[in-house]
Design an enzyme around this catalytic site. Structure first.
Site, PDB file in Angstrom:
ATOM      1  N   HIS A 177      44.961  39.046  26.738  1.00  0.00           N
ATOM      2  CA  HIS A 177      45.147  39.448  28.360  1.00  0.00           C
ATOM      3  C   HIS A 177      44.059  38.310  28.956  1.00  0.00           C
ATOM      4  O   HIS A 177      43.026  37.883  28.388  1.00  0.00           O
ATOM      5  CB  HIS A 177      44.938  40.577  28.290  1.00  0.00           C
ATOM      6  CG  HIS A 177      44.616  41.418  29.764  1.00  0.00           C
ATOM      7  ND1 HIS A 177      44.251  40.941  30.954  1.00  0.00           N
ATOM      8  CD2 HIS A 177      46.099  41.520  29.969  1.00  0.00           C
ATOM      9  CE1 HIS A 177      44.924  41.827  32.024  1.00  0.00           C
ATOM     10  NE2 HIS A 177      45.792  42.231  31.883  1.00  0.00           N
TER      11      HIS A 177
ATOM     12  N   ASP B 261      39.397  43.344  22.340  1.00  0.00           N
ATOM     13  CA  ASP B 261      39.767  44.151  23.724  1.00  0.00           C
ATOM     14  C   ASP B 261      40.406  45.556  23.261  1.00  0.00           C
ATOM     15  O   ASP B 261      41.669  45.194  23.435  1.00  0.00           O
ATOM     16  CB  ASP B 261      40.299  43.023  24.818  1.00  0.00           C
ATOM     17  CG  ASP B 261      41.044  43.453  25.737  1.00  0.00           C
ATOM     18  OD1 ASP B 261      40.783  45.129  25.695  1.00  0.00           O
ATOM     19  OD2 ASP B 261      41.856  43.184  26.675  1.00  0.00           O
TER      20      ASP B 261
ATOM     21  N   GLN C  48      44.603  48.134  25.546  1.00  0.00           N
ATOM     22  CA  GLN C  48      46.075  49.043  25.022  1.00  0.00           C
ATOM     23  C   GLN C  48      46.068  49.497  23.555  1.00  0.00           C
ATOM     24  O   GLN C  48      46.886  49.834  23.536  1.00  0.00           O
ATOM     25  CB  GLN C  48      46.579  47.242  24.652  1.00  0.00           C
ATOM     26  CG  GLN C  48      47.114  46.832  26.248  1.00  0.00           C
ATOM     27  CD  GLN C  48      47.755  47.649  27.555  1.00  0.00           C
ATOM     28  OE1 GLN C  48      48.745  48.625  26.825  1.00  0.00           O
ATOM     29  NE2 GLN C  48      48.316  46.839  28.109  1.00  0.00           N
TER      30      GLN C  48
ATOM     31  N   LYS D  83      44.016  53.647  31.919  1.00  0.00           N
ATOM     32  CA  LYS D  83      45.757  53.620  30.774  1.00  0.00           C
ATOM     33  C   LYS D  83      45.458  54.408  30.158  1.00  0.00           C
ATOM     34  O   LYS D  83      46.717  54.857  28.500  1.00  0.00           O
ATOM     35  CB  LYS D  83      45.154  52.201  30.314  1.00  0.00           C
ATOM     36  CG  LYS D  83      45.925  50.773  30.972  1.00  0.00           C
ATOM     37  CD  LYS D  83      45.910  49.657  30.343  1.00  0.00           C
ATOM     38  CE  LYS D  83      45.509  48.436  30.679  1.00  0.00           C
ATOM     39  NZ  LYS D  83      46.618  48.144  31.533  1.00  0.00           N
TER      40      LYS D  83
ATOM     41  N   CYS E 210      49.751  38.737  33.015  1.00  0.00           N
ATOM     42  CA  CYS E 210      47.953  38.750  32.639  1.00  0.00           C
ATOM     43  C   CYS E 210      47.700  37.798  31.493  1.00  0.00           C
ATOM     44  O   CYS E 210      47.274  38.276  30.949  1.00  0.00           O
ATOM     45  CB  CYS E 210      47.188  40.388  33.010  1.00  0.00           C
ATOM     46  SG  CYS E 210      47.386  40.408  35.051  1.00  0.00           S
TER      47      CYS E 210
HETATM   48  C1  LIG Z   1      44.581  43.827  26.679  1.00  0.00           C
HETATM   49  C2  LIG Z   1      44.490  44.321  28.092  1.00  0.00           C
HETATM   50  N1  LIG Z   1      42.981  43.534  27.946  1.00  0.00           N
HETATM   51  C3  LIG Z   1      42.540  43.982  29.528  1.00  0.00           C
HETATM   52  C4  LIG Z   1      43.022  44.659  30.948  1.00  0.00           C
HETATM   53  C5  LIG Z   1      42.268  45.507  31.825  1.00  0.00           C
HETATM   54  O1  LIG Z   1      42.726  46.144  32.039  1.00  0.00           O
HETATM   55  P1  LIG Z   1      41.843  46.723  33.779  1.00  0.00           P
HETATM   56  O2  LIG Z   1      42.594  46.160  34.489  1.00  0.00           O
HETATM   57  O3  LIG Z   1      42.103  48.386  33.479  1.00  0.00           O
HETATM   58  O4  LIG Z   1      40.253  46.332  34.132  1.00  0.00           O
HETATM   59  C6  LIG Z   1      44.612  44.493  30.405  1.00  0.00           C
HETATM   60  C7  LIG Z   1      45.337  45.725  31.636  1.00  0.00           C
HETATM   61  O5  LIG Z   1      46.149  44.942  32.746  1.00  0.00           O
HETATM   62  C8  LIG Z   1      45.392  45.058  29.083  1.00  0.00           C
HETATM   63  O6  LIG Z   1      46.373  45.034  29.024  1.00  0.00           O
END
Ligand SMILES: Cc1ncc(COP(=O)(O)O)c(C=O)c1O
Ligand SMILES: Cc1ncc(COP(=O)(O)O)c(C=O)c1O
Ligand code: FES
Ligand code: FES
Lengths: 172, 421, 421, 172
Positions: B135, B211, B214, B237, B379
């Protein structure tokens, strides 16, 4: 699928399935401009051939959704063979359909042009022809960017073509 | 706080029926019928208890945390710190009360780690290893720091079925100081073998940032068993509110990390000529933290625990199995599904393409049927380029989804196909 | 959204009676009687409408913003963007929909400005001008950047009655690129002559960053009239939720500023070798933003507007006048009040010392009487050193406070004095 | 002021108003250590004179609240003239009153000392004397840091004094 007629009218589906003026023009003499919709990543290339203040040819290339493709196709059909002045009115008409604020001048006509006046001329519904099919888009704010992509890119291409024409003679 | 009954009827145990959807007010109160929510990978919905916990906090306890001597300030502080410890325990942090830094989202947590530790460990001669399926939250912070320090970035490539290709991992790890890898992909669903990567990374002398945005909402997480060194997660999430996320890192690393945001709370002393940072984790929490959000998130943790992460995972595996086959049966050649086919090695995130129909048109037409799926690059632009698409449509499932939601999706996709034929 | 009646009875117009305290649930629902809340400078309480707006959002509309094609995602996006524009209008931003960046609090906003513009405008030869009465939020971010870039920091000193001493301002401004100054002090209450400072700063070629955390909640704010270039504010001090703040800056400056946090939403494109930032204001909003918090804050703005900032300011001036004289009458020599005496030139923040009683003891004893005041350095250590104290006790008033709260404070302070005599 | 008796007992008020062992010892021979409470900014200096495993003198200097000052005064009275072993038990007793977890070893006694055992000796209520007055503090979590400031600083001062004694002979 009820409720969607506004967005996906028959005309739109038709232009999506059989887009007009596909491809690229040779450049020069034509002018190319690329457009990019950051919301989805779709890209479009608009080629414009400007001859004596008339857009004698225009072609569209690229990927996009049905709204973007049909809007591009509808646009190409609407502007081809028209004068800059006529095109300004068409663009203005489109912008007002999309509820895009009037504060941006149309780049390819001078600031004193009536198209850039506070109450610029726009086409009546009767004069719009197929373009009217696009009016459903405004109810779907996220898709307005799809519909405008080709139009903005075209406007910039036209400005570029114009500048290229003016530059050699007007350069200091 | 979270008063959640854990009694379950046997029907609720049928793998593909939703787990207590009735706890989530939005399914009754949204002004849209039907409402088939298949976008939890973007943001989940939240159970009533979570909303009530935040509301109760504001109505009875709110005051700024830390330094307050009076009762409600002490109570607010206690609630906030309890949330910290609870979250630490939820992910198996060895030192829960000191190793969790609250941030505004997972993205800030990633930036905090990258800047905080990266500035200590990286220079122009260093190499960082990421992957092709990250991401942007685990890509752009590294790129920003790279612009400042000038290190190199390498990427673990993908196999054809959307898994990390680890065949050259040891070569890739050669000379690497820091590895950034997502525990689960937000596009392909792939659950990455992070424990194995971490083991080999550590042998190569590299630290591993995971990370978990998810993964943690859907699986039992234990950072010690995973063997990673730091982790970012996000509240919205996992049934929590917006406006809160967290970084976990081993406390030695938090000690080592540079302060990032400057301001109140993160200092021990400020003089006109400089400042002394506070102890961890406060050193990284500048300004008034998301207090009500921490209270809400803690309640979400309790709710998840009351159901059990194993049960949630089991539900999602079975539902994904059902969905993968229902989509293929219902749409045949017209659909391309990205990512691994085996539901045991993936999360409940299903990205797909409908032949010759743009994902945004898919999403738009599905919306008319009340089916909410996301369309776009999610993203993860580098991954999109790997897949050779500009965008995908993505349906993602959570504990409140059941087979009827999958059926609605398949039905809507069929209509969509017919519409554009 | 905020359904607030604006009918007022004449008794409510008496300057020192609270403005609609009944709108704030905590005064009924807190488990503490009496409950005299005098710590709004730390964090305010919030009216029911704000809590309801957030609850309603979560129960009927929640989805992640941006890129979502389906209805509730569009609605959530529209609400979030409406909050942005409303906030821009609330502070008189010339281009409200593009000039507001949502952050997690005022502190993040300050860091964002300092790093984003500072890295463009400052180097080892530059000078930054701050003041002796700044909150750490407007000190430490500069100090962190100073460690990275090596510029010089100067400070505007104070007069004996706690105002900025501007007698040498033009000399101080000589060679300065950026000025950071708070609109109102969180310790002394002092409202700084920021418009005058900005005018002279601009003549000297410097830009002015205002810390509005303590001013904007209590006064009509117009950034154009103030003549400043950027401003940070925070939601929780102005009847909004925790977890949200904002940076306003002139759009040319936002264009110029470097991206700060990297991740989703803040990019237009990401390739393996780098990224292209998004347009403003999105360029600075990495990751999922505080959506419900924006909805709550917007409702708070509507609520404040429905009452009228002039009316709130008038109420606070009169209440401060009453408090200053009640404290002096009630405690005589035993109390030292810091900051300007003229209620017109200060906010409703009253820092004081009780002779020979430590502020933390004061606060503790007051708590027993149900009176909540903060004790400590109030995140303004350099100012504490100027005042020659380690800490002060601080009572701060807002629209829900009335003269009875001041009376309770005075009574409790008298008891406190008797207790330690 | 009801409810506060626990925190501000007579003994505490007495030690606050007439603190014992105020000031600083000359150093050397005494050892000084400074302590700082980041929550409030208060600072304290503890001087210790260690002679033959006995704390023959201790003095307290600095600013602080009533809890911090009285706790420092009570501590000074309790430890003065006591052996390291006795003092370890006193410190352990204080820590348990404050509900401070047992995971930190007391710095100035060896790891094998019974004071650092899993079930270390602590004073009975009867043996505590005036120290018992501090037990009300635990109900006020924010103030625990006030009460412990002097004790932690004293422990570090003692460790320093000890190290200074050992260092000359044990240095490699
Ligand atoms: C794999 C992953 N990492 C990071 C994020 C970022 O999360 P946030 O938008 O809450 O910062 C997301 C969510 O969009 C994600 O799916
Ligand atoms: C003057 C001033 N600036 C900045 C801040 C920081 O606000 P926040 O904690 O919401 O970031 C505060 C609040 O404590 C303040 O009083
Ligand atoms: S979705 Fe990309 S142009 Fe429409
Ligand atoms: S308040 Fe500082 S030591 Fe107690």
């Amino acid at each position: 699928m009820s409720g969607l007629e506004d967005l996906y009218r028959e005309i739109i589906l038709d232009h999506y399935k059989s887009p007009r003026n596909q491809g690229r023009l040779e450049s020069p003499p034509a002018t190319l401009e690329e457009g990019f919709n950051p919301l989805c990543g779709d890209e479009i290339t608009v080629s414009v051939l400007l001859e004596d203040e008339i857009v004698t040819d225009v072609k569209i290339d690229g990927q996009g959704c049905s709204i973007s493709k049909s809007s591009a196709s509808l646009m190409s059909a609407a502007v081809k063979g028209k004068s800059l002045r006529q095109i300004a009115t068409i663009v203005r008409t489109f912008k007002s359909m999309m509820s895009i604020p009037e504060d941006e001048a149309i780049p390819f006509v001078g600031p004193d042009d009536p198209s850039n006046a506070s109450d610029p001329p726009i086409l009546s519904e009767a004069e719009m022809g197929e373009l009217i099919a696009l009016q459903g888009v405004v109810k779907f704010p996220v898709r307005i960017k799809c519909a405008t992509l080709a139009w903005n890119t075209f406007s910039l291409a036209l400005k570029k073509a114009q500048d290229a024409k003016i530059a050699p003679s007007e350069a200091p | 706080m979270a008063q959640v009954s854990t009694t379950l009827t046997s029907s609720e145990l049928t793998p593909t029926s939703a787990i207590r959807r009735e706890d989530f007010p939005i399914f009754n109160e949204v002004e849209q019928k039907p409402f088939v929510y298949l976008d939890s990978a973007s943001s989940s919905q939240r159970p009533l208890v979570v909303l009530e916990a935040m509301d109760r906090y504001y109505r009875s306890t709110h005051a700024n945390v830390h330094r307050g001597v009076y009762r409600i300030a002490e109570e607010a502080t206690a609630l906030y710190e309890r949330a910290r410890t609870h979250l630490g325990n939820f992910i198996g942090a060895p030192d829960p009360s000191r190793e969790i830094v609250f941030t505004k989202n997972a993205t800030e947590a990633a930036n905090l780690f990258v800047q905080g530790l990266g500035r200590r460990r990286l220079d122009a001669t260093s190499t960082v290893l990421l992957t092709h399926l990250e991401h942007h939250a685990n890509l752009v912070p590294w790129m920003i720091l790279k612009e400042q320090l000038g290190f190199a970035i390498r990427y673990i490539p993908l196999t054809d079925d959307g898994r990390l290709d680890l065949s050259d991992l040891d070569q890739l790890l050669d000379g690497v100081s820091l590895v950034g890898v997502s525990l689960a992909s937000n596009v392909l669903g792939t659950i990455n073998p992070v424990a194995a990567i971490a083991e080999r990374a550590h042998l190569a002398g590299a630290l591993v940032f995971g990370d978990g945005a998810q993964f943690v909402p859907h699986n039992t997480t234990n950072v010690v068993e995973l063997g990673i060194d730091a982790l970012c997660i996000t509240g919205h999430k996992m049934l929590g509110p917006t406006g809160i996320g967290a970084l976990w890192a081993r406390h030695e690393l938090l000690e080592e990390m540079q302060p990032f945001l400057g301001g109140g709370e993160m200092i021990a002393d400020v003089r006109l000529d400089g400042f002394t940072p506070n102890v961890i984790p406060y050193k990284f929490e500048a300004g008034t933290p998301p207090i009500a959000e921490a209270v809400g998130w803690e309640c979400a943790l309790s709710y998840l625990e009351s159901i059990g992460m194993e049960k949630i995972r089991h539900h999602e595996v079975e539902l994904t199995r059902y969905a993968l086959s229902a989509l293929e049966e219902g749409l045949g050649d017209a659909i391309t599904i990205f990512g691994p086919r085996d539901p045991e090695s993936r999360g409940a995130v299903i990205s797909f393409e409908l032949k010759e129909i743009h994902p945004h048109d898919v999403s738009q037409l599905l919306d008319q049927e009340g089916v909410c799926v996301r369309a776009g690059h999610h993203c993860a632009k580098p991954l999109m380029r790997q897949l050779g698409v500009a965008a995908t449509a993505r349906a993602s499932l959570y504990l409140y989804n059941g087979h009827e939601d999958v059926d609605a999706l398949v039905g809507a996709l069929q209509k969509c196909q017919a519409f554009f034929r």
